[in-house]
Design an enzyme around this catalytic site. Structure first.
Site, PDB file in Angstrom:
ATOM      1  N   GLY A  46       0.832  -1.195   0.000  1.00 12.59           N
ATOM      2  CA  GLY A  46       0.000   0.000   0.000  1.00 12.59           C
ATOM      3  C   GLY A  46       0.868   1.246   0.000  1.00 12.59           C
ATOM      4  O   GLY A  46       2.013   1.204   0.448  1.00 12.59           O
ATOM      5  N   GLN A  51       3.393   9.887   0.824  1.00 14.00           N
ATOM      6  CA  GLN A  51       4.670   9.177   0.991  1.00 14.00           C
ATOM      7  C   GLN A  51       5.635   9.452  -0.157  1.00 14.00           C
ATOM      8  O   GLN A  51       6.832   9.192  -0.037  1.00 14.00           O
ATOM      9  CB  GLN A  51       4.434   7.667   1.134  1.00 14.00           C
ATOM     10  CG  GLN A  51       3.750   7.309   2.457  1.00 14.00           C
ATOM     11  CD  GLN A  51       3.542   5.811   2.591  1.00 14.00           C
ATOM     12  OE1 GLN A  51       2.573   5.274   2.078  1.00 14.00           O
ATOM     13  NE2 GLN A  51       4.455   5.140   3.262  1.00 14.00           N
ATOM     14  N   CYS A  94       6.058  -0.017   7.521  1.00 15.50           N
ATOM     15  CA  CYS A  94       5.719   1.164   6.719  1.00 15.50           C
ATOM     16  C   CYS A  94       6.907   1.502   5.836  1.00 15.50           C
ATOM     17  O   CYS A  94       8.040   1.519   6.300  1.00 15.50           O
ATOM     18  CB  CYS A  94       5.404   2.330   7.656  1.00 15.50           C
ATOM     19  SG  CYS A  94       4.965   3.840   6.780  1.00 15.50           S
ATOM     20  N   LEU A  95       6.635   1.783   4.564  1.00 15.10           N
ATOM     21  CA  LEU A  95       7.716   2.120   3.633  1.00 15.10           C
ATOM     22  C   LEU A  95       8.434   3.405   4.058  1.00 15.10           C
ATOM     23  O   LEU A  95       9.571   3.631   3.671  1.00 15.10           O
ATOM     24  CB  LEU A  95       7.167   2.270   2.210  1.00 15.10           C
ATOM     25  CG  LEU A  95       6.592   0.995   1.580  1.00 15.10           C
ATOM     26  CD1 LEU A  95       5.956   1.290   0.234  1.00 15.10           C
ATOM     27  CD2 LEU A  95       7.674  -0.070   1.431  1.00 15.10           C
ATOM     28  N   HIS A 136      -4.309   1.969   7.843  1.00 12.10           N
ATOM     29  CA  HIS A 136      -2.921   2.446   7.841  1.00 12.10           C
ATOM     30  C   HIS A 136      -2.750   3.585   6.820  1.00 12.10           C
ATOM     31  O   HIS A 136      -2.160   4.626   7.124  1.00 12.10           O
ATOM     32  CB  HIS A 136      -2.000   1.266   7.514  1.00 12.10           C
ATOM     33  CG  HIS A 136      -0.531   1.588   7.452  1.00 12.10           C
ATOM     34  ND1 HIS A 136       0.385   1.070   8.334  1.00 12.10           N
ATOM     35  CD2 HIS A 136       0.179   2.364   6.586  1.00 12.10           C
ATOM     36  CE1 HIS A 136       1.599   1.517   8.015  1.00 12.10           C
ATOM     37  NE2 HIS A 136       1.500   2.312   6.959  1.00 12.10           N
ATOM     38  N   GLU A 137      -3.305   3.387   5.614  1.00 12.19           N
ATOM     39  CA  GLU A 137      -3.134   4.391   4.553  1.00 12.19           C
ATOM     40  C   GLU A 137      -3.995   5.632   4.795  1.00 12.19           C
ATOM     41  O   GLU A 137      -3.572   6.757   4.498  1.00 12.19           O
ATOM     42  CB  GLU A 137      -3.457   3.790   3.178  1.00 12.19           C
ATOM     43  CG  GLU A 137      -2.634   2.568   2.782  1.00 12.19           C
ATOM     44  CD  GLU A 137      -1.131   2.783   2.872  1.00 12.19           C
ATOM     45  OE1 GLU A 137      -0.675   3.927   2.801  1.00 12.19           O
ATOM     46  OE2 GLU A 137      -0.410   1.777   3.028  1.00 12.19           O
ATOM     47  N   HIS A 140      -2.208   7.825   6.992  1.00 15.79           N
ATOM     48  CA  HIS A 140      -1.180   8.600   6.282  1.00 15.79           C
ATOM     49  C   HIS A 140      -1.744   9.896   5.721  1.00 15.79           C
ATOM     50  O   HIS A 140      -1.119  10.946   5.838  1.00 15.79           O
ATOM     51  CB  HIS A 140      -0.603   7.797   5.104  1.00 15.79           C
ATOM     52  CG  HIS A 140       0.595   6.970   5.447  1.00 15.79           C
ATOM     53  ND1 HIS A 140       1.717   7.485   6.044  1.00 15.79           N
ATOM     54  CD2 HIS A 140       0.847   5.649   5.265  1.00 15.79           C
ATOM     55  CE1 HIS A 140       2.618   6.512   6.219  1.00 15.79           C
ATOM     56  NE2 HIS A 140       2.103   5.387   5.755  1.00 15.79           N
TER      57      HIS A 140
END
Ligand SMILES: [Zn+2]
Length: 186
Positions: A46, A51, A94-95, A136-137, A140
């Site tokens: 995702g 990001q 997380c990226l 999660h997204e 963000h």
């Protein structure tokens, strides 16, 4: 289409609240293409537009396993309209916080309203990994990170590691205790 750089903690832009998308136009579709290129390359399951430094409410996702065909999903202006009382814990990563994984408890099921690629309103009910990933997204695009859901002690430790690494201009060294993730989030 192009792969873009992923913002890494403690980049302040990760704390921005992203803006609503007005129309799903050429610019937004180009952004989505770049997001998929970046997400698949990472690899992650995702990604939120912020990001890659774009504060718009756009999320890309692909929950297909390695041996399964690609299953790209796009959520524009996603919004949780209902969350279950029942909670589930998943080990998240997380990226933007590479090499760090921690269990996070969230509602096990959610309903999410969003616009699709044609700009049409949709609503889905999600559970399991999809529910976790969506929450999660959506965090963000509201400037919230998964480490905000863990203990202050652990969060401060993570922040310290990433601030030090940023100062040195080096990637964060994984802790010996970091385990192999069961799955990456985004
Ligand atoms: Zn993330």
């Amino acid at each position: 289409m192009a792969k873009r750089d992923i913002l890494i903690l403690p980049d302040k832009r990760l704390r921005l609240k992203s803006e609503l998308v007005g129309a799903v136009d050429k610019e937004i579709r180009a952004l989505i293409d770049d997001m998929f290129d970046t997400m698949y390359d990472a690899p992650g399951i995702g990604l939120a537009a912020i990001q890659i430094g774009v504060p718009r409410r756009v999320v890309t996702m692909d929950l297909a396993k390695k041996d399964e065909p690609k299953a790209p999903q796009v959520f524009i202006n996603p919004e949780v309209t209902w969350a279950s009382d029942e909670k589930a814990a998943y080990e998240e990563g997380c990226l933007s916080i590479p090499e760090y994984y921690e269990e996070v408890e969230r509602p096990s099921a959610v309903k999410v309203r969003f616009l699709d690629l044609e700009g049409k309103p949709q609503e889905i009910e999600a559970n399991g990994l999809l529910a976790t990933c969506l929450q999660h997204e959506i965090d963000h695009i509201n400037g919230v990170l998964f480490i905000d859901h863990i203990s202050k002690l652990k969060r401060d430790m993570v922040l310290k590691r990433f601030k030090k690494a940023a100062k040195r201009g080096e990637p964060v060294r994984p802790l010996a205790e970091d385990k192999e993730p069961s799955h990456h989030i985004g």
